[in-house]
Design a protein around this motif. Sequence first.
Motif, PDB file in Angstrom:
ATOM      1  N   ARG A 160      -6.935  -7.788 -40.580  1.00 30.73           N
ATOM      2  CA  ARG A 160      -6.014  -7.652 -41.701  1.00 30.73           C
ATOM      3  C   ARG A 160      -5.879  -6.180 -42.082  1.00 30.73           C
ATOM      4  O   ARG A 160      -6.875  -5.473 -42.270  1.00 30.73           O
ATOM      5  CB  ARG A 160      -6.517  -8.451 -42.911  1.00 30.73           C
ATOM      6  CG  ARG A 160      -5.625  -8.307 -44.145  1.00 30.73           C
ATOM      7  CD  ARG A 160      -6.139  -9.160 -45.294  1.00 30.73           C
ATOM      8  NE  ARG A 160      -5.391  -8.897 -46.517  1.00 30.73           N
ATOM      9  CZ  ARG A 160      -5.699  -7.935 -47.392  1.00 30.73           C
ATOM     10  NH1 ARG A 160      -6.753  -7.155 -47.172  1.00 30.73           N
ATOM     11  NH2 ARG A 160      -4.965  -7.738 -48.473  1.00 30.73           N
ATOM     12  N   ILE A 161      -4.647  -5.709 -42.172  1.00 35.61           N
ATOM     13  CA  ILE A 161      -4.358  -4.324 -42.553  1.00 35.61           C
ATOM     14  C   ILE A 161      -3.543  -4.361 -43.837  1.00 35.61           C
ATOM     15  O   ILE A 161      -2.376  -4.745 -43.831  1.00 35.61           O
ATOM     16  CB  ILE A 161      -3.573  -3.581 -41.451  1.00 35.61           C
ATOM     17  CG1 ILE A 161      -4.359  -3.600 -40.141  1.00 35.61           C
ATOM     18  CG2 ILE A 161      -3.267  -2.153 -41.888  1.00 35.61           C
ATOM     19  CD1 ILE A 161      -3.613  -3.012 -38.972  1.00 35.61           C
ATOM     20  N   PRO A 162      -4.137  -3.996 -44.967  1.00 35.11           N
ATOM     21  CA  PRO A 162      -3.412  -4.049 -46.242  1.00 35.11           C
ATOM     22  C   PRO A 162      -2.303  -3.000 -46.309  1.00 35.11           C
ATOM     23  O   PRO A 162      -2.376  -1.954 -45.661  1.00 35.11           O
ATOM     24  CB  PRO A 162      -4.508  -3.749 -47.280  1.00 35.11           C
ATOM     25  CG  PRO A 162      -5.802  -3.959 -46.569  1.00 35.11           C
ATOM     26  CD  PRO A 162      -5.537  -3.596 -45.142  1.00 35.11           C
ATOM     27  N   ALA A 163      -1.295  -3.274 -47.066  1.00 29.99           N
ATOM     28  CA  ALA A 163      -0.229  -2.306 -47.302  1.00 29.99           C
ATOM     29  C   ALA A 163      -0.812  -1.013 -47.857  1.00 29.99           C
ATOM     30  O   ALA A 163      -1.730  -1.033 -48.688  1.00 29.99           O
ATOM     31  CB  ALA A 163       0.795  -2.892 -48.275  1.00 29.99           C
ATOM     32  N   GLY A 164      -0.303   0.109 -47.391  1.00 31.96           N
ATOM     33  CA  GLY A 164      -0.777   1.408 -47.859  1.00 31.96           C
ATOM     34  C   GLY A 164      -1.872   2.016 -47.016  1.00 31.96           C
ATOM     35  O   GLY A 164      -2.168   3.205 -47.171  1.00 31.96           O
ATOM     36  N   TRP A 165      -2.473   1.238 -46.137  1.00 31.13           N
ATOM     37  CA  TRP A 165      -3.508   1.793 -45.269  1.00 31.13           C
ATOM     38  C   TRP A 165      -2.873   2.662 -44.179  1.00 31.13           C
ATOM     39  O   TRP A 165      -1.775   2.379 -43.696  1.00 31.13           O
ATOM     40  CB  TRP A 165      -4.322   0.678 -44.615  1.00 31.13           C
ATOM     41  CG  TRP A 165      -5.409   0.121 -45.504  1.00 31.13           C
ATOM     42  CD1 TRP A 165      -5.375  -0.013 -46.853  1.00 31.13           C
ATOM     43  CD2 TRP A 165      -6.682  -0.367 -45.077  1.00 31.13           C
ATOM     44  NE1 TRP A 165      -6.544  -0.566 -47.305  1.00 31.13           N
ATOM     45  CE2 TRP A 165      -7.370  -0.798 -46.238  1.00 31.13           C
ATOM     46  CE3 TRP A 165      -7.306  -0.503 -43.846  1.00 31.13           C
ATOM     47  CZ2 TRP A 165      -8.647  -1.334 -46.194  1.00 31.13           C
ATOM     48  CZ3 TRP A 165      -8.579  -1.049 -43.796  1.00 31.13           C
ATOM     49  CH2 TRP A 165      -9.242  -1.453 -44.965  1.00 31.13           C
ATOM     50  N   VAL A 166      -3.595   3.727 -43.800  1.00 35.82           N
ATOM     51  CA  VAL A 166      -3.148   4.589 -42.706  1.00 35.82           C
ATOM     52  C   VAL A 166      -3.670   4.007 -41.389  1.00 35.82           C
ATOM     53  O   VAL A 166      -4.856   3.699 -41.259  1.00 35.82           O
ATOM     54  CB  VAL A 166      -3.670   6.030 -42.890  1.00 35.82           C
ATOM     55  CG1 VAL A 166      -3.276   6.893 -41.694  1.00 35.82           C
ATOM     56  CG2 VAL A 166      -3.115   6.621 -44.180  1.00 35.82           C
ATOM     57  N   VAL A 167      -2.770   3.861 -40.420  1.00 29.63           N
ATOM     58  CA  VAL A 167      -3.145   3.282 -39.128  1.00 29.63           C
ATOM     59  C   VAL A 167      -2.652   4.205 -38.010  1.00 29.63           C
ATOM     60  O   VAL A 167      -1.773   5.051 -38.219  1.00 29.63           O
ATOM     61  CB  VAL A 167      -2.553   1.865 -38.940  1.00 29.63           C
ATOM     62  CG1 VAL A 167      -3.131   0.903 -39.951  1.00 29.63           C
ATOM     63  CG2 VAL A 167      -1.033   1.898 -39.054  1.00 29.63           C
ATOM     64  N   THR A 168      -3.222   4.047 -36.849  1.00 29.48           N
ATOM     65  CA  THR A 168      -2.782   4.818 -35.690  1.00 29.48           C
ATOM     66  C   THR A 168      -2.983   4.005 -34.419  1.00 29.48           C
ATOM     67  O   THR A 168      -3.912   3.186 -34.342  1.00 29.48           O
ATOM     68  CB  THR A 168      -3.545   6.146 -35.568  1.00 29.48           C
ATOM     69  OG1 THR A 168      -3.028   6.895 -34.463  1.00 29.48           O
ATOM     70  CG2 THR A 168      -5.034   5.913 -35.342  1.00 29.48           C
ATOM     71  N   ALA A 169      -2.107   4.196 -33.456  1.00 26.59           N
ATOM     72  CA  ALA A 169      -2.290   3.643 -32.114  1.00 26.59           C
ATOM     73  C   ALA A 169      -2.810   4.785 -31.249  1.00 26.59           C
ATOM     74  O   ALA A 169      -2.052   5.660 -30.832  1.00 26.59           O
ATOM     75  CB  ALA A 169      -0.979   3.103 -31.564  1.00 26.59           C
ATOM     76  N   ASP A 170      -4.099   4.822 -31.022  1.00 33.07           N
ATOM     77  CA  ASP A 170      -4.743   5.945 -30.337  1.00 33.07           C
ATOM     78  C   ASP A 170      -4.848   5.634 -28.840  1.00 33.07           C
ATOM     79  O   ASP A 170      -5.560   4.710 -28.441  1.00 33.07           O
ATOM     80  CB  ASP A 170      -6.133   6.175 -30.930  1.00 33.07           C
ATOM     81  CG  ASP A 170      -6.732   7.502 -30.496  1.00 33.07           C
ATOM     82  OD1 ASP A 170      -6.435   7.937 -29.365  1.00 33.07           O
ATOM     83  OD2 ASP A 170      -7.481   8.102 -31.286  1.00 33.07           O
ATOM     84  N   PRO A 171      -4.157   6.394 -27.993  1.00 33.81           N
ATOM     85  CA  PRO A 171      -4.197   6.095 -26.555  1.00 33.81           C
ATOM     86  C   PRO A 171      -5.573   6.265 -25.935  1.00 33.81           C
ATOM     87  O   PRO A 171      -5.861   5.684 -24.884  1.00 33.81           O
ATOM     88  CB  PRO A 171      -3.208   7.116 -25.969  1.00 33.81           C
ATOM     89  CG  PRO A 171      -3.184   8.237 -26.949  1.00 33.81           C
ATOM     90  CD  PRO A 171      -3.357   7.592 -28.291  1.00 33.81           C
TER      91      PRO A 171
END
Length: 227
Positions: free
Chosen positions: A85-96
């Motif tokens: 679960r990723i709450p709204a406002g969280w910083v996310v990244t797709a790290d290769p």
Amino acid sequence: TETASLLANVAILLADRPELAARVRAEAEARAPGRDGFGDGSAERVRAWDLPLAGAVVRECLRCAPPAGGGFRVAGRDLSVAGYRIPAGWVVTADPRVGNMDARLHPEPEAFLPDRWLPREEVARSPEASRCPHAAAATGLPQGAWFPGGTGAHQCPGVPLAELVARVFAARWAQAFDAWNVDTGDGREGPVRSIADVPAELVPIRIAADSVTVRVSPAKEAVRASA
């Protein structure tokens, strides 16, 4: 800057692999255009730089030593990704870098094996590539498993151009120099087998530190051609 980092990594990771550098040189001599490079800029001239082995070296450099991690995004709403679960406002990244070192996608992920990127028809024509136990293994990656320039709507549109530049660089570098040695500038002795062996500036792009130097031995043919 990312492309400059990639070019440096190509030279560094080929330095202590003379057999691989010789294969890149032979491919360039057999397939690469002459001194006019891109010539008239036609699509045919550009396609002439689709050098399979040089391209495989570039891809493996991007896998083992990506210039940067994934770009940061802010979740605009609550999300569920793969059970997380990723709450709204969280910083996310797709790290290769995560997938690049996943043995389920890339067997022996710590090993520098460009032959894993060669098309199967090229492997069949190359005795050297045929000896690699993971030759062509990376040509069948599932969708979303390889994204050196990000993924989704915001992925970098310049990745194909950067790979083209790096293929040309790898081919011409191998043609121009018979050998080259990397001095990391930190007193380290022995061959450089991994980018982790090389001091680097890490923010915002991973690039070799100013202390790193490369000593080259010009190719005899290149010297005669310039005379």
